[in-house]
Scaffold this motif. Structure first.
Motif, PDB file in Angstrom:
ATOM      1  N   ILE A 108       0.843  -1.195   0.000  1.00 12.67           N
ATOM      2  CA  ILE A 108       0.000   0.000   0.000  1.00 12.67           C
ATOM      3  C   ILE A 108       0.874   1.239   0.000  1.00 12.67           C
ATOM      4  CG2 ILE A 108      -1.735   1.315   1.298  1.00 12.67           C
ATOM      5  CD1 ILE A 108      -1.439  -2.279   2.123  1.00 12.67           C
ATOM      6  N   PRO A 109       0.705   2.143  -0.986  1.00 14.20           N
ATOM      7  CA  PRO A 109       1.465   3.396  -0.975  1.00 14.20           C
ATOM      8  C   PRO A 109       0.986   4.325   0.148  1.00 14.20           C
ATOM      9  CG  PRO A 109       0.455   2.993  -3.131  1.00 14.20           C
ATOM     10  CD  PRO A 109      -0.119   2.008  -2.176  1.00 14.20           C
ATOM     11  N   LEU A 110       1.929   5.048   0.761  1.00 21.11           N
ATOM     12  CA  LEU A 110       1.621   6.091   1.729  1.00 21.11           C
ATOM     13  C   LEU A 110       2.025   7.428   1.129  1.00 21.11           C
ATOM     14  CD1 LEU A 110       2.250   3.417   3.526  1.00 21.11           C
ATOM     15  CD2 LEU A 110       2.191   5.057   5.378  1.00 21.11           C
ATOM     16  N   HIS A 111       1.303   8.476   1.494  1.00 18.14           N
ATOM     17  CA  HIS A 111       1.485   9.786   0.865  1.00 18.14           C
ATOM     18  C   HIS A 111       1.843  10.859   1.880  1.00 18.14           C
ATOM     19  CE1 HIS A 111      -1.298   7.324  -1.514  1.00 18.14           C
ATOM     20  NE2 HIS A 111      -0.602   7.800  -2.530  1.00 18.14           N
ATOM     21  N   ASP A 112       2.644  11.821   1.413  1.00 15.86           N
ATOM     22  CA  ASP A 112       2.987  12.969   2.255  1.00 15.86           C
ATOM     23  C   ASP A 112       1.891  14.024   2.141  1.00 15.86           C
ATOM     24  OD1 ASP A 112       3.421  14.309  -0.181  1.00 15.86           O
ATOM     25  OD2 ASP A 112       5.603  14.179  -0.018  1.00 15.86           O
ATOM     26  N   LYS A 113       2.122  15.177   2.746  1.00 15.20           N
ATOM     27  CA  LYS A 113       1.124  16.254   2.742  1.00 15.20           C
ATOM     28  C   LYS A 113       0.809  16.766   1.339  1.00 15.20           C
ATOM     29  CE  LYS A 113       3.047  17.625   7.044  1.00 15.20           C
ATOM     30  NZ  LYS A 113       4.154  18.397   7.516  1.00 15.20           N
ATOM     31  N   CYS A 118       5.459   8.685  -0.384  1.00 13.69           N
ATOM     32  CA  CYS A 118       6.647   8.881   0.456  1.00 13.69           C
ATOM     33  C   CYS A 118       7.120   7.572   1.079  1.00 13.69           C
ATOM     34  CB  CYS A 118       6.377   9.926   1.533  1.00 13.69           C
ATOM     35  SG  CYS A 118       5.058   9.484   2.674  1.00 13.69           S
ATOM     36  N   ALA A 119       6.289   6.533   0.995  1.00 12.51           N
ATOM     37  CA  ALA A 119       6.631   5.233   1.566  1.00 12.51           C
ATOM     38  C   ALA A 119       5.639   4.204   1.047  1.00 12.51           C
ATOM     39  CB  ALA A 119       6.579   5.291   3.091  1.00 12.51           C
ATOM     40  N   VAL A 120       5.946   2.940   1.307  1.00  9.99           N
ATOM     41  CA  VAL A 120       4.978   1.874   1.060  1.00  9.99           C
ATOM     42  C   VAL A 120       4.945   0.955   2.271  1.00  9.99           C
ATOM     43  CG1 VAL A 120       5.176   1.914  -1.462  1.00  9.99           C
ATOM     44  CG2 VAL A 120       6.609   0.323  -0.141  1.00  9.99           C
ATOM     45  N   LEU A 121       3.767   0.435   2.559  1.00  6.09           N
ATOM     46  CA  LEU A 121       3.576  -0.598   3.560  1.00  6.09           C
ATOM     47  C   LEU A 121       3.561  -1.924   2.807  1.00  6.09           C
ATOM     48  CD1 LEU A 121       2.738  -1.922   6.240  1.00  6.09           C
ATOM     49  CD2 LEU A 121       0.390  -1.189   5.763  1.00  6.09           C
ATOM     50  N   GLU A 147      -0.506   8.027   7.611  1.00  2.00           N
ATOM     51  CA  GLU A 147      -0.274   9.227   6.795  1.00  2.00           C
ATOM     52  C   GLU A 147      -0.663  10.491   7.578  1.00  2.00           C
ATOM     53  OE1 GLU A 147      -1.125   7.709   2.247  1.00  2.00           O
ATOM     54  OE2 GLU A 147      -2.815   8.346   3.483  1.00  2.00           O
ATOM     55  N   LYS A 148      -1.829  10.476   8.169  1.00  2.19           N
ATOM     56  CA  LYS A 148      -2.304  11.640   8.907  1.00  2.19           C
ATOM     57  C   LYS A 148      -1.443  11.931  10.122  1.00  2.19           C
ATOM     58  CE  LYS A 148      -6.591  11.002   9.868  1.00  2.19           C
ATOM     59  NZ  LYS A 148      -8.018  10.833  10.075  1.00  2.19           N
TER      60      LYS A 148
END
Length: 151
Positions: A108-113, A118-121, A147-148
């Motif tokens: 799962i992709p993670l996103h910055d603001k 910015c990362a993946v799980l 992310e939040k």
């Protein structure tokens, strides 16, 4: 045995409540998944670093340190900015075998603001077909909490 994603998300929310630094939050998230998800053999994160993915906090056997964008399940998830649910990694073109015991994977992709990856799980299982659409939905909610909290 299905995972209780509502409980996992509640636990992650509590763990990240007063912490904004991504490293301890990712470390606790990986430990929580490792402890609570049945039939997995790796759970952790890769972070974006100068155009590639760099190994971050995880639980499991030693792993690949750097993954180019577009390579393997993790690199594909990051490049396409889309969750990859792979029922049989041996059928995934370009799969990177960090652990030969892994047979299925979800990333799962993670996103910055700024909404950039910015990362993946990354979670692996020795069982073929281990991950379902229910897992995908639950883990995307889990990732959104992270992310939040700190991304």
């Amino acid at each position: 045995m299905a995972a209780d994603y509502e409980l996992l998300c509640s636990m992650l929310s509590s763990l990240t409540l007063n912490e904004r630094h991504p490293v301890p939050n990712m470390a606790n998230a990986a430990a929580l998944l490792w402890q609570e998800l049945p039939d997995i053999n790796w759970a952790g994160f890769y972070t974006m670093e100068d155009g590639y993915l760099l190994l971050g906090p995880f639980q499991g056997k030693p792993a690949c340190i750097r993954i180019p964008l577009g390579k393997g399940v993790c690199g594909t998830a990051a490049e396409k900015n889309k969750t990859q649910l792979v029922k049989d990694v041996h059928q995934f073109k370009g799969h990177i075998a960090c652990d030969s015991a892994s047979n299925s994977e979800i990333v799962i992709p993670l996103h910055d603001k700024d909404k950039k990856v910015c990362a993946v799980l990354d979670i692996d299982s020795p069982l073929t077909g281990r991950f379902t659409d229910e897992d995908k939905a639950g883990l995307e909610k889990f990732a959104h909490i992270l992310e939040k909290a700190c991304m």
